[in-house]
Design a protein around this motif. Structure first.
Motif, PDB file in Angstrom:
ATOM      1  N   UNK A   1       0.692  -1.076  -0.136  1.00 49.53           N
ATOM      2  CA  UNK A   1       0.088   0.060  -0.078  1.00 49.53           C
ATOM      3  C   UNK A   1       1.003   1.375  -0.048  1.00 49.53           C
ATOM      4  N   UNK A   2       0.578   2.094  -0.936  1.00 50.28           N
ATOM      5  CA  UNK A   2       1.361   3.335  -1.083  1.00 50.28           C
ATOM      6  C   UNK A   2       0.697   4.470  -0.347  1.00 50.28           C
ATOM      7  N   UNK A   3       1.246   4.826   0.842  1.00 50.70           N
ATOM      8  CA  UNK A   3       0.680   5.870   1.757  1.00 50.70           C
ATOM      9  C   UNK A   3       0.959   7.216   1.065  1.00 50.70           C
ATOM     10  N   UNK A   4      -0.049   7.865   1.629  1.00 52.63           N
ATOM     11  CA  UNK A   4      -0.063   9.333   0.896  1.00 52.63           C
ATOM     12  C   UNK A   4       0.663  10.295   1.512  1.00 52.63           C
ATOM     13  N   UNK A   5       1.344  11.250   0.887  1.00 55.18           N
ATOM     14  CA  UNK A   5       2.188  12.103   1.374  1.00 55.18           C
ATOM     15  C   UNK A   5       1.988  13.345   0.320  1.00 55.18           C
ATOM     16  N   UNK A   6       1.933  14.549   0.945  1.00 55.08           N
ATOM     17  CA  UNK A   6       1.718  15.597   0.189  1.00 55.08           C
ATOM     18  C   UNK A   6       2.004  16.744   1.014  1.00 55.08           C
ATOM     19  N   UNK A   7       1.666  18.108   0.268  1.00 58.36           N
ATOM     20  CA  UNK A   7       1.834  19.529   0.897  1.00 58.36           C
ATOM     21  C   UNK A   7       0.533  20.155   0.623  1.00 58.36           C
ATOM     22  N   UNK A   8       0.404  21.027   1.397  1.00 59.93           N
ATOM     23  CA  UNK A   8      -1.040  22.017   1.326  1.00 59.93           C
ATOM     24  C   UNK A   8      -0.404  23.369   1.502  1.00 59.93           C
ATOM     25  N   UNK A   9      -0.728  24.384   0.696  1.00 56.71           N
ATOM     26  CA  UNK A   9      -0.321  25.582   1.071  1.00 56.71           C
ATOM     27  C   UNK A   9      -0.929  26.398   2.252  1.00 56.71           C
ATOM     28  N   UNK A  10      -0.342  27.011   2.661  1.00 54.13           N
ATOM     29  CA  UNK A  10      -0.749  27.471   4.202  1.00 54.13           C
ATOM     30  C   UNK A  10      -1.641  28.886   3.729  1.00 54.13           C
ATOM     31  N   UNK A  11      -2.477  28.989   4.789  1.00 53.97           N
ATOM     32  CA  UNK A  11      -3.763  30.226   4.565  1.00 53.97           C
ATOM     33  C   UNK A  11      -3.408  31.110   5.631  1.00 53.97           C
ATOM     34  N   UNK A  12      -4.087  32.334   5.434  1.00 61.17           N
ATOM     35  CA  UNK A  12      -3.871  33.484   6.511  1.00 61.17           C
ATOM     36  C   UNK A  12      -5.081  34.160   6.401  1.00 61.17           C
TER      37      UNK A  12
ATOM     38  N   UNK B   1      -4.816  25.061   2.449  1.00 60.74           N
ATOM     39  CA  UNK B   1      -5.762  24.883   1.053  1.00 60.74           C
ATOM     40  C   UNK B   1      -5.548  23.247   0.642  1.00 60.74           C
ATOM     41  N   UNK B   2      -5.855  22.916  -0.497  1.00 63.95           N
ATOM     42  CA  UNK B   2      -5.792  21.709  -1.053  1.00 63.95           C
ATOM     43  C   UNK B   2      -4.581  21.372  -1.629  1.00 63.95           C
ATOM     44  N   UNK B   3      -4.148  19.928  -1.831  1.00 60.44           N
ATOM     45  CA  UNK B   3      -2.738  19.831  -2.235  1.00 60.44           C
ATOM     46  C   UNK B   3      -2.867  19.784  -4.004  1.00 60.44           C
ATOM     47  N   UNK B   4      -1.523  19.438  -4.523  1.00 61.75           N
ATOM     48  CA  UNK B   4      -1.450  19.771  -5.748  1.00 61.75           C
ATOM     49  C   UNK B   4      -2.351  18.739  -6.709  1.00 61.75           C
TER      50      UNK B   4
ATOM     51  N   UNK C   1     -10.506  24.378  -5.285  1.00 63.87           N
ATOM     52  CA  UNK C   1      -9.972  25.514  -5.144  1.00 63.87           C
ATOM     53  C   UNK C   1     -10.435  25.948  -3.653  1.00 63.87           C
ATOM     54  N   UNK C   2      -9.685  27.040  -3.147  1.00 68.75           N
ATOM     55  CA  UNK C   2     -10.251  27.618  -1.800  1.00 68.75           C
ATOM     56  C   UNK C   2      -9.546  26.986  -0.470  1.00 68.75           C
ATOM     57  N   UNK C   3     -10.255  26.783   0.396  1.00 72.19           N
ATOM     58  CA  UNK C   3      -9.550  26.310   1.771  1.00 72.19           C
ATOM     59  C   UNK C   3     -10.035  24.768   2.000  1.00 72.19           C
ATOM     60  N   UNK C   4      -9.176  23.831   2.371  1.00 68.39           N
ATOM     61  CA  UNK C   4      -9.501  22.660   2.643  1.00 68.39           C
ATOM     62  C   UNK C   4      -9.739  22.611   4.296  1.00 68.39           C
ATOM     63  N   UNK C   5      -8.819  22.965   4.659  1.00 68.47           N
ATOM     64  CA  UNK C   5      -8.939  22.685   6.481  1.00 68.47           C
ATOM     65  C   UNK C   5      -9.031  24.195   6.859  1.00 68.47           C
ATOM     66  N   UNK C   6     -10.107  23.944   8.112  1.00 69.80           N
ATOM     67  CA  UNK C   6     -10.131  25.287   9.126  1.00 69.80           C
ATOM     68  C   UNK C   6      -9.885  24.737  10.360  1.00 69.80           C
ATOM     69  N   UNK C   7      -9.371  25.566  11.041  1.00 73.61           N
ATOM     70  CA  UNK C   7      -9.324  25.285  12.644  1.00 73.61           C
ATOM     71  C   UNK C   7     -10.536  26.010  13.369  1.00 73.61           C
ATOM     72  N   UNK C   8     -10.544  25.386  14.555  1.00 73.79           N
ATOM     73  CA  UNK C   8     -11.661  25.978  15.310  1.00 73.79           C
ATOM     74  C   UNK C   8     -11.273  26.918  16.360  1.00 73.79           C
ATOM     75  N   UNK C   9     -10.124  27.716  16.114  1.00 73.59           N
ATOM     76  CA  UNK C   9      -9.725  28.860  17.165  1.00 73.59           C
ATOM     77  C   UNK C   9      -8.725  28.225  18.232  1.00 73.59           C
TER      78      UNK C   9
END
Length: 281
Positions: free
Chosen positions: A198-209, A247-250, A258-266
């Motif tokens: 099984x090939x495990x996922x590995x990637x990067x996500x552009x940070x948001x501000x 945001x999303x990975x490549x 497009x847009x934001x994939x992950x949000x934190x709850x503060x």
């Protein structure tokens, strides 16, 4: 002639007791007016602080983007289990005004940079994938790591309590905004029971501000070092509201995400601080 001398001597003798009595009368000294010295409680001041913010944990949510042709798009939203803002140093500057012996207010700008680590379970559709030896009770999760810059700009008000010698306890509250900026996130899938093929996922996500609402509560004490300089030692709790994380990975972006994939709850940020406050009188 002798008769006149005797009469004069007798008159002088009669007046002598009256002169002595007049000399015995107390005449108070003139009253000197002394202007009342009012306490030096009004004036502008500046402050500088350093501190230590403790580790803070939160959760959030993220979107699963389906990349299969014909059904591209967000399939569902999942809870992000744990996002940790690591501990570290804080730095702050501010300026304020003392209105009276009890009340003062200031505006402050504070900054800290923290490592960020995250962990969330893989979606159910992956955790129950029998082709890769992942059953209903299999363990599969994503590990994320990044960094974040956090700025807070606050308007604060304080109540100084009765002074004990050189020490003045205080309580305060603030309201303002926080600017949270994430760096690029590094994501790695962890799947201990998976088949070796099984090939495990590995990637990067552009940070948001983004800018967020923030509020704070403070308590502490100031110690007068001189008439104008005070050492301020205290505790501050800062509530930073929810916002964008990354945001999303490549791969998702290639299929139209497009847009934001992950949000934190503060974050609830607890910090101890020490600084100097210089008053202009």
């Amino acid at each position: 002639m002798n008769r006149l001398f005797v009469l004069a001597l007798m008159g002088a003798s009669a007046l002598a007791p009256q002169a002595a009595s007049a000399a015995d009368i107390f005449v108070p000294p003139p009253v000197e007016y002394v202007e009342e010295v009012k306490p030096n409680y009004s004036g502008w001041y500046i402050r500088g602080d350093v501190g230590y913010q403790f580790e803070s944990e939160t959760d959030g949510h993220w979107a699963f983007y389906n990349i299969f042709p014909g059904v591209e798009g967000i399939d569902d939203y999942y809870r992000y289990d744990k996002l940790t803002l690591e501990d570290g140093a804080t730095f702050g500057l501010g300026a304020g005004y003392r209105f009276n012996e009890i009340f003062r207010a200031d505006a402050t700008v504070d900054f800290f940079r923290a490592d960020v680590s995250g962990r969330t379970n893989c979606p159910l559709m992956i955790r129950t994938d029998p082709a890769h030896n992942i059953g209903p009770f299999g363990e599969c999760y994503y590990e994320d790591s990044t960094e974040a810059d956090v700025w807070t700009i606050m308007a604060n008000a304080y109540v100084d309590l009765p002074q004990f010698g050189l020490i003045t306890p205080y309580i305060g509250a603030g309201i303002g905004t926080a600017y949270v900026s994430y760096d690029t996130n590094n994501a790695q899938e962890v799947c201990p029971p998976c088949d070796p093929s099984y090939v495990r996922y590995s990637g990067t996500n552009e940070g948001a501000d983004d800018w967020r609402f923030a509020s704070s509560l403070m308590a502490g004490a100031s110690i007068d070092l001189t008439q104008q300089l005070a050492l301020d030692i205290g505790y501050r709790f800062t509530k930073i509201w929810e916002g964008d994380a990354w945001g999303y990975d490549a791969q998702d972006t290639e299929f139209g995400a497009t847009g934001i994939q992950t949000k934190d709850n503060g974050f609830d940020v607890h910090a101890v601080r020490a600084g100097l406050r210089y008053s202009f009188f």
